[in-house]
Motif scaffolding. Sequence first.
Motif, short mmCIF file in Angstrom:
data_model
loop_
_atom_site.label_atom_id
_atom_site.label_comp_id
_atom_site.label_asym_id
_atom_site.label_seq_id
_atom_site.Cartn_x
_atom_site.Cartn_y
_atom_site.Cartn_z
N ASP A 127 -24.70 24.73 15.39
CA ASP A 127 -23.45 23.98 15.28
C ASP A 127 -23.78 22.55 14.85
O ASP A 127 -24.14 21.70 15.66
CB ASP A 127 -22.73 23.98 16.64
N ARG B 206 -24.51 14.84 26.79
CA ARG B 206 -24.40 15.69 25.61
C ARG B 206 -23.98 17.10 26.00
O ARG B 206 -23.22 17.76 25.29
CB ARG B 206 -25.73 15.70 24.87
N LYS B 207 -24.52 17.56 27.12
CA LYS B 207 -24.11 18.89 27.58
C LYS B 207 -22.61 18.88 27.89
O LYS B 207 -21.89 19.83 27.59
CB LYS B 207 -24.90 19.29 28.83
N ASN C 141 -33.81 24.28 24.83
CA ASN C 141 -33.96 22.89 25.25
C ASN C 141 -33.01 21.90 24.58
O ASN C 141 -32.96 20.74 24.98
CB ASN C 141 -35.40 22.43 25.02
N CYS C 142 -32.30 22.30 23.56
CA CYS C 142 -31.41 21.36 22.87
C CYS C 142 -30.42 20.75 23.85
O CYS C 142 -29.62 21.45 24.46
CB CYS C 142 -30.64 22.04 21.74
N PRO C 143 -30.47 19.43 24.03
CA PRO C 143 -29.60 18.81 25.04
C PRO C 143 -28.12 18.84 24.64
O PRO C 143 -27.27 18.61 25.48
CB PRO C 143 -30.10 17.36 25.12
N SER C 144 -27.85 19.09 23.38
CA SER C 144 -26.44 19.11 22.96
C SER C 144 -25.84 20.50 23.03
O SER C 144 -24.64 20.66 22.81
CB SER C 144 -26.32 18.61 21.52
N GLY C 145 -26.66 21.49 23.25
CA GLY C 145 -26.15 22.86 23.18
C GLY C 145 -25.69 23.18 21.76
O GLY C 145 -24.74 23.93 21.57
N GLY D 286 -30.35 22.57 31.46
CA GLY D 286 -31.20 23.31 30.53
C GLY D 286 -31.69 22.47 29.37
O GLY D 286 -32.63 22.84 28.70
N GLY D 287 -31.05 21.35 29.14
CA GLY D 287 -31.45 20.52 28.01
C GLY D 287 -32.58 19.58 28.39
O GLY D 287 -32.76 19.25 29.57
N VAL D 288 -33.33 19.16 27.40
CA VAL D 288 -34.40 18.24 27.67
C VAL D 288 -34.61 17.37 26.44
O VAL D 288 -34.53 17.85 25.31
CB VAL D 288 -35.68 19.01 28.08
N GLU E 73 -27.77 9.39 23.09
CA GLU E 73 -29.18 9.22 22.78
C GLU E 73 -29.91 8.45 23.88
O GLU E 73 -30.76 8.99 24.55
CB GLU E 73 -29.34 8.53 21.42
N THR F 98 -27.02 15.87 17.30
CA THR F 98 -27.12 14.41 17.19
C THR F 98 -28.39 13.99 16.47
O THR F 98 -28.63 12.79 16.32
CB THR F 98 -27.11 13.75 18.57
N GLY F 99 -29.19 14.94 16.09
CA GLY F 99 -30.41 14.60 15.35
C GLY F 99 -31.51 14.03 16.23
O GLY F 99 -32.39 13.32 15.74
N CYS F 100 -31.50 14.37 17.51
CA CYS F 100 -32.43 13.72 18.44
C CYS F 100 -33.87 14.17 18.29
O CYS F 100 -34.79 13.49 18.71
CB CYS F 100 -31.98 13.98 19.87
N LYS G 88 -22.39 19.43 16.45
CA LYS G 88 -22.85 19.00 17.77
C LYS G 88 -24.24 18.40 17.75
O LYS G 88 -24.69 17.83 18.74
CB LYS G 88 -22.85 20.20 18.74
N VAL H 11 -21.75 12.60 15.86
CA VAL H 11 -21.03 13.79 16.31
C VAL H 11 -19.65 13.47 16.86
O VAL H 11 -18.90 14.37 17.24
CB VAL H 11 -21.84 14.59 17.36
N ASN I 62 -26.76 8.06 16.33
CA ASN I 62 -26.82 9.46 16.75
C ASN I 62 -25.56 9.89 17.49
O ASN I 62 -25.11 11.02 17.37
CB ASN I 62 -28.03 9.69 17.66
#
Lengths: 252, 716, 414
Positions: free
Chosen positions: A17, B220-221, A192-196, B89-91, B211, A22-24, A20, B250, B246
């Motif tokens: 997606d 972000r989640k 691991n994507c923090p944005s889902g 779950g995000g990191v 960010e 952010t390019g982190c 969603k 979005v 960043n």
Amino acid sequence: MSGHKMEFPITWGMVIDIDKCTGCGACMASCQTENNVEPQREASNKLRATSWMLVYELTNDKAFPNHDIAYLPRPCQQCGNPPCVSVCPVIATDKNENGGIVSQVYPRCIGCRYCVAACPYHVRYFGWYDPIWPEGMEKTLSPMTSVRPRGVVEKCTFCHHRWTQAKDAARVAGKDPDNLDDGAYVTSCVQNCPSGALAFGDIKNPKHKVHELVKSPYAFRLLERLGTDTQVYYISRREWVRKLGDNYLKSE
Amino acid sequence: MGLDRRAFLGLVAGGTVGAMFTPIPWKLIDDASIWTQNWPWIPRVPKGQVDYVATTSKLCPAGEGLKIMRVAGNPILAGGNPSHPLSCGGVSALARSEVYMLYSPARIKSPMKRNGKTFAPITWEQALVEMAEKLGAAKGAVASISGDNTGTINEVLTALTAKLGSAGSFMMPSEATTAAKAMKLMGAQGQAGYDFENADTVLVLGADIFETWGTSSRNRKAFGANRPAGAKPANSYVYVGPTRNNTAAVCDQWVPAAAADLGVVALGIAWHLLKAGATSNAPGFDTFKAVVNGGFGPEDVKRATGVAPETLAAIAKALASAKAPLVVTGSPFGQGLGAAPVIAGMSLNMLLGRINKPGGVYMLPELPSVVPGALTRAAMLDGDLPAFLKGVESGKTPAPKALLIYDANPAYGLPEAATMAKALEKIPFKVSFSSFMDETAALCDLVLPNSLPLERYDDVATPYGSGFCVYSLVRPIQKPICDTKTTGDVLLGLARKLSIDLKFDNFQQVIKEKVASLAKVSGGFVAKDVMPWQVAAGKPAPALVGGDLWKALEAGYAWTMVGQAAQTSMGFAAEVLAKAVKAGKPATATVLAPYAQLRTGTPVTGMPCQDLTTVPDTELLGDTTFIRVNSETAKALGLKKGQMIKLSGAGVDCQAKVHIFESVMPGMVSAPLGFGHTAFDYYSQGKGANYLSLAAVVEEAGSGLSMWIAPEVKIA
Amino acid sequence: MSFTEIEKTWYPEGVERCSLGKFMKWMGVLGVVALYGFFAMIVCFAYGLGVTGLDNYFGFGLWITFDLAVIALGAGAFFTGLLRYIIRIDELKNIINLTVIKGFICYSGAMLILSLDVGQPIRSWFGYWHPNVHSMLTEVIFCITCYLMVLIIEYVPLVLEQKQINKIPFLHNLAHQMHVVMPLFAGIGAFLSTFHQGSLGGMYGVMFARPYAFRDGFFIWPWTFFLFVLSAIASGPCMTVLICGFMEKITGRKLTTYRVKSLMCKIGGTMLLIYTVFKYLDTWAWINDILPRAGLTFDQMFYGMVYGKWLFFSELVLCLIVPVICLLTPLRKKPFFMYTGAILACAGVVINRYVFTVQALAQPVLPFTKWEIYTPNWAEWATSLMVIAYGFIIMSLSYRYLPIFPQEVGLNKK
Ligand SMILES: Nc1nc2c(c(=O)[nH]1)N[C@H]1C(S)=C(S)[C@@H](COP(=O)(O)OP(=O)(O)OC[C@H]3O[C@@H](n4cnc5c(=O)[nH]c(N)nc54)[C@H](O)[C@@H]3O)O[C@H]1N2
Ligand SMILES: Nc1nc2c(c(=O)[nH]1)N[C@H]1C(S)=C(S)[C@@H](COP(=O)(O)OP(=O)(O)OC[C@H]3O[C@@H](n4cnc5c(=O)[nH]c(N)nc54)[C@H](O)[C@@H]3O)O[C@H]1N2
Ligand code: SF4
Ligand code: SF4
Ligand code: SF4
Ligand code: SF4
Ligand code: SF4
Ligand SMILES: [Mo]
């Protein structure tokens, strides 16, 4: 169009997606460590750096204030009709397995880089030098993926080892390894994507979320008209982003 | 017996042919593939039992819970913990680095003492003796700096500093320090917490919430959860700031506005809300109304900021008509913002009635402190480190005789680097507790390496930005790899040596006590099946089974509480706004608009080695970093794509290459932070320039707070 | 007898050669170049291909361009062999030896570069052991190695005909026997060579996701398969003539008649004309079918100076139409036009191999990527020069000691 499309009952696919993301770069960092890619000192030379996952910055090419940007994470597209496979002289890369993951067998690869030339997505990376980890850091290597010597080509494997693990876990739990639950097998970047922003699953399995996602009117694939028939889908509500997924003539 | 030529040749030929029929040559040749995969210099992957343990990221300010994969007991990979509310779950790229940073070439391998220009390794005992002696002599004039916003270690550090005769206990400036100042000026109690999970319309003023700002992974989640892929989003986000960063990338809308004008934009929106009848009982409302109506009408705002009246009106309308609107204010680069813009942003939340409401701002109470004599977090955040050091530099403030620096790198991470370096020079005895050889450690007299988070007990208590109180445990899952110690233990040992009673013998006891105290807080629960934002939205909070809390924390679950500090007099602080926020003329000078990203690490971590690959070549190419200007600015300044330039400010020069990037406001020079280290290892050192050093610190009118939100720079 | 005099007895019957001292100086210069290249080669093997200018965009670069060019220009060998032994154009016997040596040099040189270019040279034989029959590169690996063996078989009798060696009865007979079966090898060589010249073109043509290079085709062969064969057999004879002319210039001796060279050029020119027709048709189809299908335009295939349209026009006009005129009209009678035509024909093939190798990879297929520039570095140049020096060395030795020009004695009678 050359080559031929391969179909498998299970088709692992990623849905990204873009709206969603952010390019982190967390997906890139996740992939590097999951797959034993060495930390590269000269990583700012992008033509040499190895990044199985690479986040591209897209722009609509307009001037301020109408300018817009989007980030496009790019794993191996696991082409259904992979341009890279038929060219390999030694079958070091193949698409022969249920799931449709294009394999890369390092001990077989002679490093001719023909596949690198054939892949239009810049997914394939060559080992220009032997990999070097700072002293002691090799203790953090993952046992799930072998370390590649220099001189072979490597690429995103959809974290194939995680599939093996998921199937094993299913067998232990008395479940069908060929009908995994949604989420039983996800890749490191997706997890691991923090944005889902990333989703993963079997595109052919109606129980999996991606099965519906790929049908979204906003879904598109990269360079679809070349007939590569990729297993990675992108979603964006922005038309200019979708248009950047392929080449179009002015008249189109 | 003779062997004639024929026989010899025959034998050779026969032997060769014969051997071809044995498997030997074929086996050997086939093995070539295995040798060529396994040259002795190619590292072997470790083998052994695989298991997963939980902890919390301490290197990443977003405070994500982590699941660490181990092989034969050694940590291998750090992944997000799905059951941790700040990770889900995000990191981040930075939190992901927790494991391999154990082996960072920049790690300090043992205690070290300055010896002229170099360091010599010493033993911990020698270090303690040395430190006890010097600090004993410095009594009454000992200062401390902490870069850890969330740890109970601060209690030990500030209590010890106080007992030694404090010349000031400071926190490195951040969003948290600015926000704390704003809350204090507003007469508010508690730490502002933002309930993104339940908000439906979010106005982001400057803060890079996806960010670097606050609990960014959780933010972000929360953002993504209500935006199913390919479907109409169930929330809407507007970003106001100088670049499409960043976060803005979005958001549904980017409203370009200078970082210096965030307060003006906020008050301009307030004007619309007031016009539409918004009102409040909070103290200072009438003055606030007068201030807003007196100078922040649509035309005033347009003149000052360039933001079109209809844009402002639309935002105001969207906020007013939303079910759960939320306004969040911060610095686009995580520091340097004045208190006034935060007050202005918070005023909008007040006008919208969003304080202590689901999807609004919760004024979160501080968790109970356990070390006697420690500063509260609020008290610590109240210090103004840049102002203090500037005072020391100019001689207005007496220089402390000793300085303890914990988890902070002021020599790199503060603005106006040249001034700060001079100030640090004036302090005769400095101790760094850094894990890595950073710029500050390199200046210190003693370097007492802290064990890394995976090697020590530590904790993360309610990081700034979290919408709920949250506490999670950092625990050692690996023996220290180098001769390092947990700084908490070192400080407690030092206290003992100096006969100072801090109640505890070791740091693990402190943490245990902290956890025990949490078990008594009413309303607290372990987030497992029920998440705090669900409780905020009305779901009953599960009960806490006291005795199990430590176990639950060890298992990676977080203690959370949805609560609010009692408010007695939270007001508009309109006098501050009147002095500090001015819809004046737009700046004519070239203004620096820095941005920060977690992948370039923090001043404390340097560039995590694996993350260098994630930095694009429009940011760093070879050893040069890029600044970004749009084509209009480039034309006005006569800059060309790829051109090498020199930026000057605050008495410092920095090199940069020019990257033309249209999503930067005209007149702004956007510059990445996190580069230009002179210390650390080859992944950080000499990579680009530290543009923060160009930022001159000014005093904010009305609040007196140091700020550097819109530094002017000269380009040559 | 002094060594200088003994050395003279090794010359072919009835010819003159420069002094040994001069020859050694010449060889010394070549040796230095070759040694430098050898050093570069060792560096590549020791440290990996990171020491080259190649990267993940340009997995193929100077080396592959060099190989392809050399193999195309070396094609004079198989084609002349075919004409001489199978079609029986007898006059070509006067230049056939030169083409064989040239072919041997080109192919062995290309093999040397290839072994450098693959990341895992120790596994090069996997092409035989784990062959992928669908890969054009497999075919290339097979044919090139086999054809190199054929060239060795063709070269060996020439060596055996060296005056002193030929005195040994066994070797004399062996040489004779080998000559007798030469038509067979010429046939095998022609077959193998046609295939790998084609497969080299096929390698590019099958890359269906690289619109710059991709071509439709006939059965499993993309048009580039046939175009590469044609361009090789057009430029190969021209290259032979150029080498012959160059050797005459350097040695100051006549080695073949102008008639023979002219005949070679006429053959090359004729092939070039056929090639031109197909190349134009192919280009037309590429512009009007392949590119639009990919959503791309002709203009998008070019960029800046290094990838400019000047390359396209140089290849398709300057190096096709002009040499065809030079080589197939009476202009050919004038050495200036004949040599110009031959040079242009060869240059055109080099450009063709370059753009297919480098420009095809530089052209950004993904719309959000950009043109990248490739610059070969010292390691690639040095090793390529090494192969050229190696070629000069082999050719110099062969010329000095082997009777490769049957007409030399007659043409240089005083
Ligand atoms: N999780 C996981 N499990 C795997 C795999 C995986 O990828 N992931 N890979 C599988 C594969 S492909 C393989 S081949 C196996 C490998 O599994 P193993 O066969 O167990 O391989 P090693 O552990 O490398 O070697 C075994 C032992 O042999 C010792 N050794 C070395 N040389 C000699 C010798 O000359 N003589 C004797 N007697 N001992 C020697 C080594 O010190 C080592 O202790 O693992 C399999 N298991
Ligand atoms: N450093 C180091 N190197 C080693 C070793 C070591 O211990 N250490 N061990 C050596 C040994 S014993 C071995 S066997 C080799 C293994 O070396 P590799 O074969 O390279 O091992 P993997 O990385 O496990 O798997 C390679 C690829 O196969 C794909 N793959 C997995 N399953 C399938 C499948 O069913 N079908 C297809 N088509 N693809 C699949 C994966 O996605 C991956 O891309 O490594 C050797 N190299
Ligand atoms: S981790 Fe997620 S948000 Fe970050 S760059 Fe990758 S896909 Fe985008
Ligand atoms: S993306 Fe590239 S490497 Fe991956 S399957 Fe497709 S062509 Fe092959
Ligand atoms: S580089 Fe390796 S995988 Fe790619 S084509 Fe050559 S041998 Fe096959
Ligand atoms: S799927 Fe796995 S291998 Fe592929 S990019 Fe993601 S993390 Fe890397
Ligand atoms: S390395 Fe082993 S498994 Fe791989 S191709 Fe060779 S023999 Fe087969
Ligand atoms: Mo194995």
